[in-house]
Write a protein that holds these residues in place. Structure first.
Motif, PDB file in Angstrom:
ATOM      1  N   GLN A 234       0.870  -1.157   0.000  1.00 16.82           N
ATOM      2  CA  GLN A 234       0.000   0.000   0.000  1.00 16.82           C
ATOM      3  C   GLN A 234       0.907   1.206   0.000  1.00 16.82           C
ATOM      4  O   GLN A 234       1.628   1.448   0.946  1.00 16.82           O
ATOM      5  CB  GLN A 234      -0.820   0.042   1.293  1.00 16.82           C
ATOM      6  N   GLY A 235       0.865   1.923  -1.066  1.00 11.38           N
ATOM      7  CA  GLY A 235       1.744   3.090  -1.087  1.00 11.38           C
ATOM      8  C   GLY A 235       1.382   4.030  -2.195  1.00 11.38           C
ATOM      9  O   GLY A 235       0.435   3.809  -2.946  1.00 11.38           O
ATOM     10  N   GLU A 236       2.150   5.077  -2.282  1.00 10.43           N
ATOM     11  CA  GLU A 236       1.969   6.060  -3.346  1.00 10.43           C
ATOM     12  C   GLU A 236       2.856   5.655  -4.518  1.00 10.43           C
ATOM     13  O   GLU A 236       3.896   5.022  -4.327  1.00 10.43           O
ATOM     14  CB  GLU A 236       2.366   7.454  -2.862  1.00 10.43           C
ATOM     15  N   VAL A 237       2.449   6.046  -5.727  1.00 11.26           N
ATOM     16  CA  VAL A 237       3.236   5.697  -6.905  1.00 11.26           C
ATOM     17  C   VAL A 237       3.904   6.937  -7.472  1.00 11.26           C
ATOM     18  O   VAL A 237       3.283   7.986  -7.576  1.00 11.26           O
ATOM     19  CB  VAL A 237       2.335   5.118  -8.017  1.00 11.26           C
ATOM     20  N   VAL A 238       5.153   6.777  -7.827  1.00  4.00           N
ATOM     21  CA  VAL A 238       5.880   7.869  -8.458  1.00  4.00           C
ATOM     22  C   VAL A 238       6.479   7.349  -9.755  1.00  4.00           C
ATOM     23  O   VAL A 238       7.035   6.253  -9.783  1.00  4.00           O
ATOM     24  CB  VAL A 238       7.008   8.390  -7.534  1.00  4.00           C
ATOM     25  N   PHE A 239       6.322   8.143 -10.820  1.00  8.04           N
ATOM     26  CA  PHE A 239       6.933   7.753 -12.097  1.00  8.04           C
ATOM     27  C   PHE A 239       8.152   8.635 -12.304  1.00  8.04           C
ATOM     28  O   PHE A 239       8.030   9.835 -12.543  1.00  8.04           O
ATOM     29  CB  PHE A 239       5.923   7.923 -13.233  1.00  8.04           C
TER      30      PHE A 239
ATOM     31  N   PRO B  78       3.415   6.383   2.096  1.00  4.97           N
ATOM     32  CA  PRO B  78       2.945   7.771   2.213  1.00  4.97           C
ATOM     33  C   PRO B  78       3.340   8.352   3.568  1.00  4.97           C
ATOM     34  O   PRO B  78       3.528   7.621   4.538  1.00  4.97           O
ATOM     35  CB  PRO B  78       1.428   7.640   2.084  1.00  4.97           C
ATOM     36  N   ALA B  79       3.467   9.683   3.596  1.00  2.00           N
ATOM     37  CA  ALA B  79       3.777  10.352   4.861  1.00  2.00           C
ATOM     38  C   ALA B  79       2.647  10.057   5.839  1.00  2.00           C
ATOM     39  O   ALA B  79       1.477  10.036   5.460  1.00  2.00           O
ATOM     40  CB  ALA B  79       3.888  11.844   4.618  1.00  2.00           C
ATOM     41  N   SER B  80       3.003   9.789   7.073  1.00  2.00           N
ATOM     42  CA  SER B  80       1.957   9.350   8.005  1.00  2.00           C
ATOM     43  C   SER B  80       1.876  10.281   9.199  1.00  2.00           C
ATOM     44  O   SER B  80       2.002   9.864  10.332  1.00  2.00           O
ATOM     45  CB  SER B  80       2.257   7.934   8.464  1.00  2.00           C
ATOM     46  N   TYR B  81       1.671  11.555   8.918  1.00  2.00           N
ATOM     47  CA  TYR B  81       1.611  12.501  10.034  1.00  2.00           C
ATOM     48  C   TYR B  81       0.218  12.580  10.651  1.00  2.00           C
ATOM     49  O   TYR B  81       0.052  13.102  11.733  1.00  2.00           O
ATOM     50  CB  TYR B  81       2.094  13.886   9.596  1.00  2.00           C
ATOM     51  N   ILE B  82      -0.787  12.054   9.928  1.00  2.00           N
ATOM     52  CA  ILE B  82      -2.128  12.061  10.522  1.00  2.00           C
ATOM     53  C   ILE B  82      -2.277  10.758  11.315  1.00  2.00           C
ATOM     54  O   ILE B  82      -2.583   9.713  10.770  1.00  2.00           O
ATOM     55  CB  ILE B  82      -3.237  12.169   9.457  1.00  2.00           C
ATOM     56  N   SER B  83      -1.985  10.845  12.604  1.00  2.00           N
ATOM     57  CA  SER B  83      -2.044   9.610  13.395  1.00  2.00           C
ATOM     58  C   SER B  83      -3.055   9.770  14.521  1.00  2.00           C
ATOM     59  O   SER B  83      -2.723   9.661  15.689  1.00  2.00           O
ATOM     60  CB  SER B  83      -0.647   9.300  13.954  1.00  2.00           C
ATOM     61  N   TRP B  84      -4.281  10.090  14.111  1.00  2.00           N
ATOM     62  CA  TRP B  84      -5.339  10.206  15.110  1.00  2.00           C
ATOM     63  C   TRP B  84      -5.859   8.810  15.442  1.00  2.00           C
ATOM     64  O   TRP B  84      -5.833   7.912  14.607  1.00  2.00           O
ATOM     65  CB  TRP B  84      -6.528  11.021  14.581  1.00  2.00           C
ATOM     66  N   THR B  85      -6.342   8.677  16.657  1.00  2.00           N
ATOM     67  CA  THR B  85      -7.019   7.415  16.962  1.00  2.00           C
ATOM     68  C   THR B  85      -8.492   7.584  16.616  1.00  2.00           C
ATOM     69  O   THR B  85      -9.018   8.698  16.645  1.00  2.00           O
ATOM     70  CB  THR B  85      -6.883   7.054  18.455  1.00  2.00           C
ATOM     71  N   ASN B  86      -9.112   6.485  16.258  1.00  2.00           N
ATOM     72  CA  ASN B  86     -10.532   6.571  15.920  1.00  2.00           C
ATOM     73  C   ASN B  86     -11.332   7.013  17.137  1.00  2.00           C
ATOM     74  O   ASN B  86     -11.084   6.553  18.253  1.00  2.00           O
ATOM     75  CB  ASN B  86     -11.045   5.209  15.444  1.00  2.00           C
TER      76      ASN B  86
ATOM     77  N   GLU C  30      -3.586  24.427   4.222  1.00  2.00           N
ATOM     78  CA  GLU C  30      -3.880  23.084   3.735  1.00  2.00           C
ATOM     79  C   GLU C  30      -2.567  22.307   3.773  1.00  2.00           C
ATOM     80  O   GLU C  30      -1.530  22.828   3.383  1.00  2.00           O
ATOM     81  CB  GLU C  30      -4.415  23.166   2.304  1.00  2.00           C
ATOM     82  N   ASP C  31      -2.641  21.095   4.291  1.00  2.00           N
ATOM     83  CA  ASP C  31      -1.436  20.269   4.316  1.00  2.00           C
ATOM     84  C   ASP C  31      -1.375  19.467   3.026  1.00  2.00           C
ATOM     85  O   ASP C  31      -2.408  19.042   2.508  1.00  2.00           O
ATOM     86  CB  ASP C  31      -1.481  19.316   5.512  1.00  2.00           C
ATOM     87  N   VAL C  32      -0.187  19.296   2.490  1.00  2.00           N
ATOM     88  CA  VAL C  32      -0.064  18.442   1.311  1.00  2.00           C
ATOM     89  C   VAL C  32       1.082  17.461   1.518  1.00  2.00           C
ATOM     90  O   VAL C  32       2.102  17.791   2.105  1.00  2.00           O
ATOM     91  CB  VAL C  32       0.172  19.241   0.009  1.00  2.00           C
ATOM     92  N   SER C  33       0.847  16.259   1.030  1.00  2.00           N
ATOM     93  CA  SER C  33       1.885  15.250   1.133  1.00  2.00           C
ATOM     94  C   SER C  33       2.336  14.948  -0.287  1.00  2.00           C
ATOM     95  O   SER C  33       1.524  14.689  -1.162  1.00  2.00           O
ATOM     96  CB  SER C  33       1.280  14.033   1.818  1.00  2.00           C
ATOM     97  N   LEU C  34       3.623  15.059  -0.523  1.00  2.00           N
ATOM     98  CA  LEU C  34       4.139  14.923  -1.879  1.00  2.00           C
ATOM     99  C   LEU C  34       5.139  13.790  -1.960  1.00  2.00           C
ATOM    100  O   LEU C  34       6.019  13.674  -1.116  1.00  2.00           O
ATOM    101  CB  LEU C  34       4.871  16.209  -2.289  1.00  2.00           C
ATOM    102  N   CYS C  35       4.974  12.979  -2.999  1.00  2.00           N
ATOM    103  CA  CYS C  35       5.959  11.936  -3.219  1.00  2.00           C
ATOM    104  C   CYS C  35       6.720  12.278  -4.485  1.00  2.00           C
ATOM    105  O   CYS C  35       6.129  12.445  -5.548  1.00  2.00           O
ATOM    106  CB  CYS C  35       5.272  10.585  -3.365  1.00  2.00           C
TER     107      CYS C  35
END
Lengths: 216, 279, 728
Positions: free
Chosen positions: C200-205, C379-387, C491-496
């Motif tokens: 499970q991940g992001e794809v970069v070309f 992917p960057a995993s800075y959103i680590s909230w608990t449910n 707005e936060d953005v996660s870039l690969c």
């Protein structure tokens, strides 16, 4: 206008009287000519400028002299260059507020300034004598070795602001064309039209300069 | 006094556009419009009255499928030097509303001086000049983004690319303020150059051998700035307009479209005899 | 002296003459002449933009998924120009046409200025934020107390970032599984990675570092993936003389810039990939070392590829056998080949069969997780909230079946199925969705089969739009809670990025909000608090900014300072061995419509000069559109002159374009760069909302095409439709 027939009839009989009459007419004609001349000169030189310019008072009667005595860096203390080399021009309220957060004296102008502008945080709508049209790009930085006075006159020594005379047709200050409606001036700062800039450029650099030197 | 202008070494600002890299994305066009307060209308599909200082032309090799090729060509004002600083447009302007600056090589356009006779538009072989048929209208609120560094135009005047000359003015302001009289190469770059995502546009002083434009185009300044680098060409070279915008393409058909070649003429070789009698 | 006529005239004349001489000697005429000349230069309606101190403010453009760094020039409080940020890793100073025109969106006339409520007459009335949020809370409370929390759904443009996470969290606590996000080709590539490599991940070309690029219709320089980054990559290819082969029915700009253009019959690209696989496998041209170490099931792949002989593929695709052979061998011989897919800008998903074949091609050459290849990143995993805690209603509702059927049954790996969401609503009986929240998406314009989407939206009783602009979807909304524009909000953005680099960026506001708008994140928090109970408890934050600050933790300050942070460690996601045996059996995906009644194939084309997703094109973009694409309000359809002459159609003449989905009047543009039998139309026109600069111009391509469901992912993978073109 007379027909040739009329002339034939009248000229012999009116010879003597006619001369007298003619002289009188000439005198009157000269008189009327002079009246027209003087009248129109008066209109052109005296009445016209009064009609052409409206007089506006500055929102605050600013005393340059008092401020010059109080600051350390002359004109540039308030009229400074920004870091990017552009010229800040007339100070903003924020700048003035650095010293005038509250009135420091009982001077009615300062009190008015604080009450009407500083306290409500409203910019002062100064009327700018040296404002040029939008198409003009004037680089203060390029002229920074000159004295401010060369173009702006003695305003730094003034104790009160003269009325702003606005040209009803163009909307610009009378100071651009110059106080003299004929366009004559003794001082370098008397008028600030393109020709004045060009004349100085020609004198100092040998060329009036390309258009984009002062236009945008 | 501003004596500096004359003591400075004369510049010749120009551009090299790499057509192999240009993707026709249109960023240069909008970078220009946004920088220069260019107006817009509700219908911009009549390209004769649509003002685009920087315009992208679509060229094709004219061959049938599948041999067809296309190439985009961005066209700013060429800032022609002509023979001795007499670009076609400047020569015909009855109002001196446009002039050639020998200090920078830039062809100006002074809107307030122009009275709209449009001789210059007829004279310009590159269609780089545009006429304001209407007063510009910005929708409610949109005047907010107008730049104070470029004077908005009114109906009835001609406008064109200025090589973002206001950026030169601002850069010089900074230089003077810092006690300098010369600019670094990066200090004065046009808006399109800066925006181009492909890096296809290079801008600088063609007289300065250290500048990229000079290195890429290698202009022969003795002979009207004719490029000496391979694959570099100028539009309508043999008109003698001496433009300051150079193009690069590895495709011969593109280079040939840059001028009116007769079938037997070789690309890039211009019969010199034809340039005589220009005056 | 008698005052006779003669004297009167003499004296009058003298007076006038004196006046004339006097006037001439006075400044009056000369000054008036000068002043009137100046007067003509200063029409009061010609604006004089106020000058002031200039400042440059960094932010990130979030108008498209590209996420370029921008520098906004301001004069005092006004933003006057957007430029590319020079030190930003994505775009390094470059910027695209839409980003450049961003101020026309910010200051444009289609902004929604306050919350709006639909009136009985179909218009809108202005209401306060408090009223708006209370109204929505009341509606949601009703649905909740009637035990139907799952009938609330949210549709978003993207499912990354804190805003999307807040919406998801809201639905979780409230009790609905129906969070739906639009999917692009990249999301389908992610599904392929999951299926083939269990990752499970992001794809970069990593195109810029490749030396042979085989593009299956990807508009590499026309907005595909991250537009500016890709244009830069293309320039890098040119500089180092790498090879680009473009497979596409139309001579797009990418095809025009390619070293080789292979026109292909639309829909047969997969056949070509199998043909290439066939050559590479049969001649054993693949990277044996990589295949041995990192893959399994190559036998199965060979088996599947067996029928794809050059002759068969050539017949299917319309590409010469020699061309197929040379592309296959060149691709195999290249040091760093890469095959990419996702047609046009890649906004439409690709079929899984196609993507898996493409990934197999990359894997055979070892172009996976290496420079110049396809790289999978964690992917960057800075959103680590608990449910959050769910109450009974929440738990029940959340446990219900999703309306779109994603993630289960036939589509276990597909997270969202927007197309199935629409068809489910259009099914028999009442709409399963009673309230829909739409954010960052304009389905009424950008989903295929506009008529069906419209019908579905008519069935939903309560629609809430969070749009900043009066777009097609906002127009039909019951309630609009307008969001700040991208230049007014955080707005936060996660870039690969390629080469294993990943970056967290922060888009910061550069101007004060111009109108009475709120961040969608704030609106969600307000709504939750209004609902109270466990829903309110799930949102401990006071505001979106507080939430973002807490979420980013120690990164917040430095992100606010510098705008982006590069992740120091490599995030390459390894996954398992690449399993070729799961590659789907090739299946042809023919366009909708029968060839007898619809002899032509209509395909769309994308251009950076026209935005065609959630954001409408600002006026500057329309100015760059050629008159061979749009003339007055007529859209032009590209057709090969050979086909046109058969159909008796000629340049700039009107014609009727008919597809199984609809019929429209168009104009003809003869273009040698399109395959005979294929016609093409620009995407991004035909808006019915926005302002007069965009509305009513041309035709929306989506009205003419319907969804084409991929059997494996269930996603809409439509790429074209059968059509007829007749003189009108």
């Amino acid at each position: 206008m007379s027909t040739p027939d009329d002339n034939e009839k009248k000229i012999p009989s009116e010879n003597h009287d006619g001369e007298k009459e003619g002289n009188a007419t000439l005198g009157f004609a000269i008189l009327f000519f002079m009246a027209g001349l003087i009248g129109s000169l008066l209109v052109g030189w005296v009445v016209f400028p009064k009609l052409l310019y409206s007089q506006k008072e500055q929102p605050i009667d600013f005393n340059h002299q008092v401020h010059m005595d109080a600051v350390s860096d002359g004109c540039q203390s308030c009229h400074f260059y920004r870091e990017d080399g552009t010229f800040a021009g007339v100070p903003t309220l924020a700048q003035c507020s650095e010293c005038h957060e509250s009135a420091q004296t009982e001077d009615p102008n300062e009190v008015k300034f604080v009450d009407e502008y500083v306290t409500p945080g409203k910019e002062v709508p100064w009327l700018i004598y040296a404002r040029q049209p939008d198409c003009v790009f004037f680089s203060h930085a390029a002229h920074k070795e000159m004295e401010c006075k060369t173009c702006h006159g003695d305003i730094g020594e003034s104790t009160s602001l003269k009325p702003y005379e606005e040209n009803r047709i163009t909307g610009y200050s009378r100071d651009i064309w110059g106080d003299n409606i004929g366009g004559f001036g003794k001082n370098t700062w008397d008028s600030m039209k393109m020709d004045d800039c060009a004349a100085c450029h020609e004198r100092e650099t040998g060329s009036k300069g390309p258009c984009f030197q002062c236009h945008k | 006094m501003n004596k500096t202008h004359n003591t400075q070494k004369a510049k010749k600002y120009g551009m090299v556009i790499d057509l192999d890299k240009c993707t026709g994305c249109g960023a240069c066009m909008v970078a220009c419009m946004a920088e220069n307060n260019v107006p817009f209308k509700k219908d911009e599909t009549n390209k004769l009255d649509s003002i685009t200082w920087m315009h992208l032309y679509k060229l094709t090799n004219g061959k049938a499928f599948p041999e067809t090729e296309i190439c985009y060509l961005p066209r700013p004002c060429m800032h022609c030097e002509g023979a001795h600083g007499h670009p076609p447009c400047v020569s015909v302007c009855p109002a001196t509303a446009t002039d050639y600056d020998h200090g920078t090589g830039i062809v100006s356009q002074i809107y307030t001086r122009c009275f709209g006779c449009r001789y210059c538009m007829g004279a310009c072989p590159y269609h780089a000049r545009y006429f304001n048929w209407w007063d510009p209208v910005w929708p409610e609120g949109m005047k907010e983004y107008l730049s104070p560094n470029v004077s908005p135009r009114m109906r009835g005047v001609v406008e064109k690319c200025s090589f973002c000359f206001h950026r030169y003015q601002l850069a010089m302001d900074k230089a003077y303020h810092e006690g300098r009289k010369e600019l670094e190469e990066h200090e004065y770059q046009s808006s399109c150059t800066q925006a181009c995502p492909a890096g296809a546009i290079t801008f600088g002083d063609l007289n300065n051998p250290d500048h990229q434009v000079h290195k890429i185009a290698r202009p022969d300044n003795e002979h009207g700035g004719k490029p000496s680098a391979t694959n570099v060409f100028r539009l309508l070279e043999r008109l003698g307009t001496n433009p300051k915008v150079y193009y690069m393409s590895s495709r011969e058909w593109v280079r040939r479209l840059g001028d009116n070649y007769l079938p037997h003429e070789k690309t890039g070789e211009i019969a010199l005899g034809k340039q005589k009698g220009h005056h | 002296m008698k005052l006779d006529r003669r004297n009167f005239l003499t004296l009058g004349g003298s007076l006038v003459a004196g006046g004339v001489v006097g006037t001439t000697l006075s400044p009056l005429p000369w000054k008036l002449m000068d002043d009137s000349a100046i007067w003509t230069q200063n029409w009061p309606w010609t604006p004089v933009p106020p000058d002031g101190a200039a400042s440059f403010n960094h932010s990130i453009c979030t108008l498209c998924p590209g996420k370029c760094g921008i520098t906004v020039k301001k004069v005092e409080s006004r933003a006057i120009k957007i430029e590319g940020r020079k030190d930003f890793p994505v775009n390094q100073g470059g910027i695209c046409i839409l980003g450049l025109a961003g101020l026309q969106l910010l200051y444009g006339p289609t902004r929604i200025e306050t919350p709006l409520l639909k009136t009985a007459g179909g218009g809108f009335k202005k209401i306060s934020w408090d009223e708006a949020v209370s109204l929505l809370a009341k509606k949601l409370e009703e649905l909740r107390s009637s035990g139907k929390p799952e009938s609330v759904a949210a549709l978003t443009g993207s499912d990354t970032g804190v805003t999307a996470a807040l919406i998801k969290r809201f639905l979780f606590a409230y009790g609905s599984p129906n969070f739906i996000s639009e999917q692009t080709f990249k999301d389908t590539y992610k599904i392929a990675l999951k299926k083939m490599q269990a990752l499970q991940g992001e794809v970069v070309f990593d195109i810029e570092n490749a030396d042979y690029v085989l593009s299956l219709g990807s508009g590499i320089i026309e907005g595909w993936d991250s537009p500016v980054k890709m244009i830069k990559a293309n320039s890098a290819l040119k500089t180092k003389k790498a090879f680009l082969c473009q497979v596409e029915p139309r001579l797009s700009m990418t095809a025009a810039k390619a070293d080789k253009w292979l026109p292909v019959i639309p829909g047969t690209e997969t056949d070509l990939v199998w043909g290439i696989l066939h050559v590479i496998l049969n001649q054993a041209l693949y990277n044996k070392e990589f295949v041995a170490e990192n893959t399994t099931g190559i036998e199965r792949l060979s088996q599947l590829a067996q029928p794809y002989t050059l002759e068969k593929v050539s017949a299917a695709t319309g590409i010469k056998s020699s061309d197929i052979l040379s592309v296959a061998t060149q691709f195999a011989k290249a040091a760093k080949p890469i095959a990419v897919c996702g047609k046009g800008q890649g906004s439409t998903p690709e079929s899984m069969g196609h993507i898996m074949a493409v990934h197999a091609l990359n894997a055979l050459m070892g172009s996976v997780n290496r420079e110049g290849g396809v790289i999978a990143l964690n992917p960057a995993s800075y959103i680590s909230w608990t449910n959050p805690e769910q109450d009974e209603t929440g738990k029940n509702g959340f446990g219900k079946e999703r309306v779109d059927g994603a993630g289960k049954g036939n589509y276990p790996d597909t997270p969202f199925l927007a197309n199935r969401f629409i068809s489910a609503i259009n099914g028999q009986g009442k709409s399963p969705v009673e309230a829909l929240l739409v954010s960052g998406s304009n389905p009424l314009y950008s989903f295929t089969d506009t008529a069906a989407v419209k019908k579905a939206f008519e069935k939903i009783p309560f629609i809430v739009s969070f749009s900043s602009f009066m777009d097609e979807t906002a127009k039909v909304a019951t309630l609009i809670l307008p969001s700040h524009t991208n230049l007014e909000r955080f707005e936060d953005v996660s870039l690969c990025l390629g080469s294993g680099k990943s970056v967290i960026g922060l888009s910061t506001p550069v101007v004060e909000p111009k109108f009475d708008t709120r961040h969608t994140g704030d609106a969600v928090i307000l709504l939750a608090k209004k609902l109270g109970g466990s829903v309110a408890n799930a949102f401990s934050w006071e505001s979106f900014e507080a939430c973002l600050t807490e979420t980013l933790g120690d990164k917040w300050e430095s992100l606010k300072e510098s705008g982006f942070l590069e992740n120091p460690e490599s995030l390459i996601a390894a996954g398992t061995r690449i399993d070729f045996s799961v590659v789907a059996e090739p299946k042809s995906m023919a366009p909708e419509g029968d060839a007898a009644s619809y002899p032509l194939i209509l395909i769309p084309y994308d251009s950076l000069r026209l935005a065609h997703m959630a954001v409408g094109s600002p006026p500057f973009l329309l100015k760059t559109v050629e008159d061979t694409v749009l003339k007055k309000n007529d859209i032009l359809v590209e057709i090969n002159p050979q086909t046109a002459s058969k159909l008796n159609l000629s340049e700039k003449k009107y014609a009727m374009l008919k597809t199984p989905k609809g019929a429209v009047r168009v104009k003809i543009h003869l273009f040698e760069g399109i395959m005979p039998g294929v016609i093409a139309m620009a995407r991004g026109l035909g808006h019915t909302a926005y302002d007069d600069y965009l509305s009513g111009k041309g035709v929306n391509f989506n009205e003419l095409i319907g969804p084409m469901e991929d059997p494996i992912s269930g996603l809409d993978v439509s790429y074209g439709i059968r059509a007829t073109l007749t003189n009108a």
